[in-house]
Design a protein around this motif. Sequence first.
Motif, short mmCIF file in Angstrom:
data_model
loop_
_atom_site.label_atom_id
_atom_site.label_comp_id
_atom_site.label_asym_id
_atom_site.label_seq_id
_atom_site.Cartn_x
_atom_site.Cartn_y
_atom_site.Cartn_z
N MET A 108 0.81 -1.21 0.00
CA MET A 108 0.00 0.00 0.00
C MET A 108 0.85 1.27 0.00
O MET A 108 0.34 2.37 0.16
N HIS A 109 2.18 1.11 -0.14
CA HIS A 109 3.13 2.21 -0.27
C HIS A 109 3.28 3.06 1.00
O HIS A 109 3.74 4.20 0.92
N LEU A 110 2.90 2.52 2.16
CA LEU A 110 3.15 3.25 3.39
C LEU A 110 4.63 3.25 3.72
O LEU A 110 5.15 4.17 4.35
N THR A 111 5.31 2.19 3.33
CA THR A 111 6.73 2.04 3.64
C THR A 111 7.45 1.36 2.49
O THR A 111 6.84 0.65 1.69
N THR A 112 8.75 1.59 2.44
CA THR A 112 9.57 0.91 1.42
C THR A 112 10.26 -0.30 2.03
O THR A 112 10.98 -1.02 1.33
N PHE A 143 2.47 3.31 12.89
CA PHE A 143 3.67 2.48 13.05
C PHE A 143 4.31 2.18 11.69
O PHE A 143 5.54 2.21 11.55
N TYR A 144 3.49 1.89 10.69
CA TYR A 144 4.02 1.51 9.39
C TYR A 144 4.35 2.69 8.49
O TYR A 144 5.19 2.60 7.61
N MET A 145 3.69 3.83 8.72
CA MET A 145 3.82 4.96 7.81
C MET A 145 5.22 5.56 7.87
O MET A 145 5.72 5.94 8.91
N ASP A 146 5.85 5.63 6.71
CA ASP A 146 7.15 6.27 6.57
C ASP A 146 6.89 7.70 6.10
O ASP A 146 6.51 7.93 4.95
N TYR A 147 7.10 8.65 6.99
CA TYR A 147 6.72 10.03 6.68
C TYR A 147 7.69 10.73 5.74
O TYR A 147 7.54 11.92 5.47
N ASP A 148 8.67 10.01 5.22
CA ASP A 148 9.47 10.53 4.12
C ASP A 148 8.71 10.38 2.81
O ASP A 148 9.07 10.99 1.79
N ASN A 149 7.64 9.56 2.84
CA ASN A 149 6.81 9.37 1.65
C ASN A 149 5.85 10.55 1.50
O ASN A 149 5.62 11.32 2.43
N ASP A 150 5.27 10.67 0.33
CA ASP A 150 4.26 11.68 0.06
C ASP A 150 2.95 11.21 0.70
O ASP A 150 2.33 10.26 0.24
N GLU A 151 2.54 11.88 1.77
CA GLU A 151 1.37 11.44 2.53
C GLU A 151 0.10 11.46 1.68
O GLU A 151 -0.76 10.58 1.81
N GLU A 152 -0.03 12.47 0.83
CA GLU A 152 -1.23 12.56 -0.02
C GLU A 152 -1.26 11.42 -1.03
O GLU A 152 -2.34 10.89 -1.34
N PHE A 153 -0.10 11.04 -1.53
CA PHE A 153 -0.03 9.91 -2.47
C PHE A 153 -0.45 8.62 -1.77
O PHE A 153 -1.21 7.82 -2.33
N VAL A 154 0.05 8.43 -0.56
CA VAL A 154 -0.29 7.24 0.21
C VAL A 154 -1.79 7.20 0.48
O VAL A 154 -2.45 6.15 0.30
N LYS A 155 -2.34 8.33 0.91
CA LYS A 155 -3.77 8.42 1.20
C LYS A 155 -4.60 8.12 -0.05
O LYS A 155 -5.56 7.33 0.00
N HIS A 156 -4.23 8.72 -1.16
CA HIS A 156 -4.94 8.49 -2.43
C HIS A 156 -4.91 7.02 -2.81
O HIS A 156 -5.94 6.43 -3.21
N ASN A 157 -3.74 6.42 -2.69
CA ASN A 157 -3.57 5.01 -3.05
C ASN A 157 -4.47 4.12 -2.20
O ASN A 157 -5.10 3.18 -2.69
N LEU A 158 -4.50 4.42 -0.91
CA LEU A 158 -5.27 3.63 0.04
C LEU A 158 -6.77 3.75 -0.24
O LEU A 158 -7.50 2.75 -0.26
#
Length: 223
Positions: free
Chosen positions: A110-114, A169-184
């Motif tokens: 789900m792209h929360l983390t790499t 816990f899983y969310m890597d905040y170096d990621n684009d949060e809006e992208f992660v949210k959209h994907n989810l």
Amino acid sequence: MKLYDYILENFNRDEPFFVSELNMPGSTKNNIRQALKVLCDKGLAIRYDTGIYYIPHDSAQTKAQMQAELKNIQAPYPPFTDYDVAGKKYIYDHGEYFGYYTGFVFANAMHLTTQVPFVREIASNNAGGAKRKVEIGKSKFILKEPRTVVTTENHKILQLLDLLNDYEFYMDYDNDEEFVKHNLLEYIKKIGLKRSVFDHYLSFYPDSIYKTVYNLEVANVLA
């Protein structure tokens, strides 16, 4: 009926099967284990791991062929992976789901983390009690009990709720949060999750999950 014929009637060649699945009429578990050993000695079956066997696509046919194979030190390369065996035992078999991958495996999808986990985590009806680590072949897995019984109908919902429950816990905040949210949210729309069903399974999780559900605006994409 001979064990070899029984296996071929109930399983495909190159398909892993467990000793616990062999319920041949008129045979005890001890008889079956002894018969399996004979089949393995003859090259007609191969032991993959403790309690796990398969019938190879090309079995030894003659004594000469068997002797030639015994001289080969290296065991034949199995036509399936450790993950195939884990999937059959803990996730899906005979057209029914009774488990699912959870933890960093799904968080990564789900792209929360790499992060790619070295040990994959599975929630399964067959977990057998407290959270524990098991080995299949050369791979390790973490097993845990799901919050309610897993079925074909609910396995995707429970997998999603596990993720939402530990989102921070899983969310890597170096990621684009809006992208992660959209994907989810797109994933939730894709699986066609109904509000009534979501609310029902949400009740199995702690109240802290509601904050994540609200912040991600999950309600906006429920059918």
